[in-house]
Design a protein around this motif. Structure first.
Motif, PDB file in Angstrom:
ATOM      1  N   PHE A  78       2.650   3.774  -0.851  1.00  0.00           N
ATOM      2  CA  PHE A  78       1.878   2.547  -0.700  1.00  0.00           C
ATOM      3  C   PHE A  78       2.642   1.537   0.142  1.00  0.00           C
ATOM      4  N   VAL A  79       1.915   0.816   0.999  1.00  0.00           N
ATOM      5  CA  VAL A  79       2.511  -0.235   1.814  1.00  0.00           C
ATOM      6  C   VAL A  79       1.951  -1.604   1.451  1.00  0.00           C
ATOM      7  N   ALA A  80       0.630  -1.747   1.498  1.00  0.00           N
ATOM      8  CA  ALA A  80       0.019  -3.053   1.250  1.00  0.00           C
ATOM      9  C   ALA A  80      -1.446  -2.879   0.885  1.00  0.00           C
TER      10      ALA A  80
ATOM     11  N   SER B 237       9.607  -2.837  -0.055  1.00  0.00           N
ATOM     12  CA  SER B 237      10.303  -2.457   1.173  1.00  0.00           C
ATOM     13  C   SER B 237       9.768  -3.178   2.410  1.00  0.00           C
ATOM     14  N   VAL B 238       8.555  -3.726   2.336  1.00  0.00           N
ATOM     15  CA  VAL B 238       7.959  -4.384   3.497  1.00  0.00           C
ATOM     16  C   VAL B 238       7.663  -5.853   3.256  1.00  0.00           C
ATOM     17  N   LYS B 239       7.876  -6.306   2.051  1.00  0.00           N
ATOM     18  CA  LYS B 239       7.557  -7.696   1.703  1.00  0.00           C
ATOM     19  C   LYS B 239       8.347  -8.654   2.579  1.00  0.00           C
TER      20      LYS B 239
ATOM     21  N   LEU C  52      10.717  -4.699  12.523  1.00  0.00           N
ATOM     22  CA  LEU C  52      10.639  -3.281  12.186  1.00  0.00           C
ATOM     23  C   LEU C  52      12.019  -2.635  12.147  1.00  0.00           C
ATOM     24  N   LYS C  53      12.155  -1.682  11.244  1.00  0.00           N
ATOM     25  CA  LYS C  53      13.397  -0.958  11.045  1.00  0.00           C
ATOM     26  C   LYS C  53      13.160   0.538  11.275  1.00  0.00           C
ATOM     27  N   PRO C  54      14.198   1.281  11.606  1.00  0.00           N
ATOM     28  CA  PRO C  54      14.013   2.735  11.784  1.00  0.00           C
ATOM     29  C   PRO C  54      13.398   3.401  10.558  1.00  0.00           C
ATOM     30  N   GLU C  55      13.692   2.887   9.379  1.00  0.00           N
ATOM     31  CA  GLU C  55      13.132   3.485   8.162  1.00  0.00           C
ATOM     32  C   GLU C  55      11.639   3.203   7.988  1.00  0.00           C
TER      33      GLU C  55
END
Length: 130
Positions: A47-49, A63-65, A86-89
């Motif tokens: 799940f992301v959002a 992780s994305v907040k 943005l990050k590589p992960e």
């Protein structure tokens, strides 16, 4: 035919931004919650959002907040995911999803699990280089 079609993925350097779009067709999703998930290579989809039908409620994975923002335009039957810093992960295939049915009709509840969603897009690749 009901479809969710994602767009906006691509290759970006770490620290950059992308905006994903997900357009619905064949059914009006404006009265239902929608969400974004992602699946990195060798990992399970996560799940992301999520966003409520009105757009008044949102929820993010830890992780994305603070970096990602979900929004929607019900007149266009479209949901967006603005991704900053943005990050590589963050590299993954990103999927949008929509709920349906009477239990989700115009509720501010936010679905966070795959089984709560009824429709899925085909996914769009996001690759973040270091």
């Amino acid at each position: 035919q009901v479809q969710l079609v994602e767009s906006g993925g691509g290759l970006v350097q770490a620290g950059g931004s992308l905006r994903l779009s997900c357009a619905g067709s064949g059914r009006t999703f404006s009265s239902y919650a929608m969400g974004w998930f992602r699946q990195a290579p060798g990992k399970e989809r996560e799940f992301v959002a999520a966003i409520s039908w009105s757009g008044g409620s949102t929820y993010y994975a830890d992780s994305v907040k603070g970096r990602f923002t979900i929004s929607r335009d019900n007149a266009k039957n479209t949901v967006y995911l603005q991704m900053n810093s943005l990050k590589p992960e963050d590299t993954a295939v990103y999927y949008c999803a929509a709920t349906y049915g009477s239990s989700w009709l115009r509720t501010e509840n936010l679905p966070r699990h795959e089984y709560e969603y009824d429709y899925w897009g085909q996914g769009t690749q996001v690759t973040v280089s270091s």
